[in-house]
Design a protein around this motif. Sequence first.
Motif, mmCIF file in Angstrom:
data_model
loop_
_atom_site.group_PDB
_atom_site.id
_atom_site.type_symbol
_atom_site.label_atom_id
_atom_site.label_comp_id
_atom_site.label_asym_id
_atom_site.label_seq_id
_atom_site.Cartn_x
_atom_site.Cartn_y
_atom_site.Cartn_z
ATOM 1 N N SER A 1 0.830 -1.197 0.000
ATOM 2 C CA SER A 1 0.000 0.000 0.000
ATOM 3 C C SER A 1 0.865 1.248 0.000
ATOM 4 O O SER A 1 0.594 2.226 -0.707
ATOM 5 C CB SER A 1 -0.921 -0.017 1.213
ATOM 6 O OG SER A 1 -1.748 -1.143 1.188
ATOM 7 N N SER A 2 1.924 1.223 0.828
ATOM 8 C CA SER A 2 2.802 2.388 0.882
ATOM 9 C C SER A 2 3.521 2.588 -0.438
ATOM 10 O O SER A 2 3.662 3.723 -0.910
ATOM 11 C CB SER A 2 3.811 2.216 2.021
ATOM 12 O OG SER A 2 4.621 1.068 1.809
ATOM 13 N N GLN A 3 3.956 1.482 -1.054
ATOM 14 C CA GLN A 3 4.603 1.607 -2.356
ATOM 15 C C GLN A 3 3.643 2.167 -3.382
ATOM 16 O O GLN A 3 4.014 2.975 -4.238
ATOM 17 C CB GLN A 3 5.140 0.243 -2.792
ATOM 18 C CG GLN A 3 6.291 -0.263 -1.956
ATOM 19 C CD GLN A 3 6.764 -1.621 -2.410
ATOM 20 O OE1 GLN A 3 6.175 -2.201 -3.317
ATOM 21 N NE2 GLN A 3 7.816 -2.141 -1.776
ATOM 22 N N PHE A 4 2.385 1.733 -3.320
ATOM 23 C CA PHE A 4 1.382 2.245 -4.264
ATOM 24 C C PHE A 4 1.161 3.744 -4.074
ATOM 25 O O PHE A 4 1.034 4.504 -5.028
ATOM 26 C CB PHE A 4 0.079 1.472 -4.078
ATOM 27 C CG PHE A 4 -0.993 1.851 -5.059
ATOM 28 C CD1 PHE A 4 -0.853 1.531 -6.392
ATOM 29 C CD2 PHE A 4 -2.121 2.531 -4.651
ATOM 30 C CE1 PHE A 4 -1.833 1.871 -7.303
ATOM 31 C CE2 PHE A 4 -3.091 2.882 -5.553
ATOM 32 C CZ PHE A 4 -2.953 2.544 -6.880
ATOM 33 N N SER A 5 1.153 4.201 -2.802
ATOM 34 C CA SER A 5 0.971 5.624 -2.521
ATOM 35 C C SER A 5 2.151 6.422 -3.054
ATOM 36 O O SER A 5 1.986 7.498 -3.636
ATOM 37 C CB SER A 5 0.802 5.840 -1.018
ATOM 38 O OG SER A 5 -0.294 5.108 -0.515
ATOM 39 N N ILE B 1 1.827 6.860 -6.773
ATOM 40 C CA ILE B 1 0.845 7.883 -7.167
ATOM 41 C C ILE B 1 1.447 9.281 -7.027
ATOM 42 O O ILE B 1 1.289 10.149 -7.897
ATOM 43 C CB ILE B 1 -0.424 7.737 -6.307
ATOM 44 C CG1 ILE B 1 -1.130 6.415 -6.639
ATOM 45 C CG2 ILE B 1 -1.366 8.899 -6.524
ATOM 46 C CD1 ILE B 1 -2.352 6.163 -5.806
ATOM 47 N N VAL B 2 2.157 9.523 -5.911
ATOM 48 C CA VAL B 2 2.760 10.836 -5.703
ATOM 49 C C VAL B 2 3.799 11.126 -6.780
ATOM 50 O O VAL B 2 3.866 12.228 -7.340
ATOM 51 C CB VAL B 2 3.386 10.902 -4.296
ATOM 52 C CG1 VAL B 2 4.159 12.199 -4.118
ATOM 53 C CG2 VAL B 2 2.302 10.791 -3.232
ATOM 54 N N ALA B 3 4.631 10.125 -7.101
ATOM 55 C CA ALA B 3 5.665 10.321 -8.119
ATOM 56 C C ALA B 3 5.054 10.592 -9.483
ATOM 57 O O ALA B 3 5.519 11.446 -10.241
ATOM 58 C CB ALA B 3 6.582 9.104 -8.174
ATOM 59 N N SER B 4 3.959 9.876 -9.817
ATOM 60 C CA SER B 4 3.298 10.094 -11.108
ATOM 61 C C SER B 4 2.711 11.493 -11.194
ATOM 62 O O SER B 4 2.779 12.166 -12.233
ATOM 63 C CB SER B 4 2.208 9.048 -11.305
ATOM 64 O OG SER B 4 2.737 7.760 -11.272
ATOM 65 N N SER B 5 2.123 11.970 -10.112
ATOM 66 C CA SER B 5 1.539 13.320 -10.101
ATOM 67 C C SER B 5 2.623 14.362 -10.303
ATOM 68 O O SER B 5 2.450 15.332 -11.067
ATOM 69 C CB SER B 5 0.805 13.546 -8.783
ATOM 70 O OG SER B 5 -0.201 12.583 -8.587
ATOM 71 N N ALA B 6 3.754 14.188 -9.637
ATOM 72 C CA ALA B 6 4.851 15.151 -9.791
ATOM 73 C C ALA B 6 5.378 15.151 -11.217
ATOM 74 O O ALA B 6 5.677 16.219 -11.791
ATOM 75 C CB ALA B 6 5.973 14.810 -8.803
ATOM 76 N N ALA B 7 5.475 13.968 -11.820
ATOM 77 C CA ALA B 7 5.960 13.897 -13.207
ATOM 78 C C ALA B 7 5.015 14.614 -14.156
ATOM 79 O O ALA B 7 5.436 15.296 -15.087
ATOM 80 C CB ALA B 7 6.144 12.440 -13.607
#
Length: 587
Positions: free
Chosen positions: A483-487, A490-496
């Motif tokens: 779950s933490s890896q999935f979160s 998501i954060v990394a994708s949003s920043a990209a």
Amino acid sequence: ARSVLCNDPDMYEIPVNIPVDTIKLRIEKTVIRRIPTEAFYYLVDLKYLWVTYNCVANIDISSFYNLKQLHELRLDGNLLSTFPWESLAEMPNLRTLDLHNNKVTSIPADAGRYLRNLTYLDLSSNKLTTLPSDLMDIWPPFSGAIVSKNTDILVTQRVILGFQDNPWFCDCRISKLIEFSKIVDTSIVLLDPLVSCSGPENLAGILFQRAELEQCLKPSVMTSATKITSPLGSNVLLRCDATGYPTPQLTWTRSDNIPVNYTVIQETPGEGVRWSIISLTGISYKDAGEYRCKAKNLAGMSEAAVTVTVKEPERTTTPLPTPPTTTALVSTERSTTMVFTDKKQSRLMLDGRKVSKAVTNGNKKQTGDLSKKGEDTSLNTAGTAEQNVTVKNLRVISESDERVTLTWKTVNAMGNSAVTVLYSKYGEKDMLPLSTDSNKNKVTIDGLQPSTQYMACVSPKGVPPTKEQCVVFSTDGLNDESSSQFSILIVASSAACVVILPLIFFLLYKVLKLHLKPKSAKEAELAKETYVQFETLSLKPRTLSAGDQLWARRYTDESERLLLCSRSSMDSQMTFKSEGSRSEYLC
């Protein structure tokens, strides 16, 4: 004989005004996408039907209704992913079926009974990966010689098959086809003998003639007791043993399609061997009937049947004893002898080994001893049954995605009382046994599937589990780390996205600015010279005799917008250039 050719590139449906005396109909290079129901029902004399190099993707099961005289059906060069094999029953005289260059992905097992009359079948250049093993068993080219309907005499006729240019997955399912490609048989001719495997990886690119498969053995199930008669309310055990490679899977069914809602236990004592037992407790008249044990693997399927008959119990003046237990065995061993008794002992001789069973009417006590050396063991020295042991308080103490731990308490246990642990997915009838330590009242089940409901039962050895001795649990545990890896993802994708999107908009602005830049006068003049103006040419009208018919072409706005998606047919080109045949008509 009248022959009709329809090759209008704007034609999008099957014509309905074809002369009824047509013998040969060819519909080629059109944009027809489907053949509707009973499209040719009035062409009772039609013998040759070619619907080739069109865009046909759908054929109805009744599209070829009433074509009793049809001898040849060609559908090559279309977009068919499935074919209604049942429709071949409407064409009893069909001998040639061409499905070359389509998108057929599979052939059902029951298609074999509709292919018996074919002498030419081309399935090349499709997307077939395998053939059902049952199809190979009933299709005459592979199952044996063909029998004439009129004389019941074996008929030797040549069958031409096209299987090349398909992504074949070479395993036990097509082992029969691979073996046939290695022998010289005058009754079967392959259009291209150089058929090759596309999978698995170790056989990719290898020709059928050189492919060596692992051991493939169709399941074998033999019955020694085919009929069982048991009193009303008694207990019946039906056992099925099967051999085969790969190891077959066993299922129990009834011939009257009534669901089998009894406890089923299966076990694989060794590679290629599997047995299954179904327990019928307190049988009633509705339990009477035929029970079928089906064994299936990649090499094929076989089945064995046992008929259970329920009769009235014998009336006596003495108090009725406890209902006896009747055992039926379905075995693949060389010989089995069974003797049933109500009050005495039941003996079974199995391939030189003896199994003794004792039934005591008073307390339902059963003892059994299997001698591996072929010696009898006296019933008086048999071990005491564990009928007094009770399992209580079965519960789950720990649970994760792939494993659970069960605990229980045993009451009236004497020494090391063995118990039987069974588990399966919730709703499945076949339960898997699990070995346990008789000194511990705890067991761990590994290898479970996440987010799945399971049922586990714990009962004394030799005693069927009750409802209170079973528990239902679910592997719903969620890995916090995942779950933490999935979160984080998501954060990394949003920043990209925040960084890349402005860059994309900037590049689009530059491209549009370059395209909207006005051209110079010299460039505009050069662009005009690079284009060629085409004119629409029409074919020269064909002169026909007074008795011939000429069908008018229908022009519609819709047909003019359609694109031609078919490929060229050399055969249709030759027919169009030929002016010598006065019996051919254009539609």
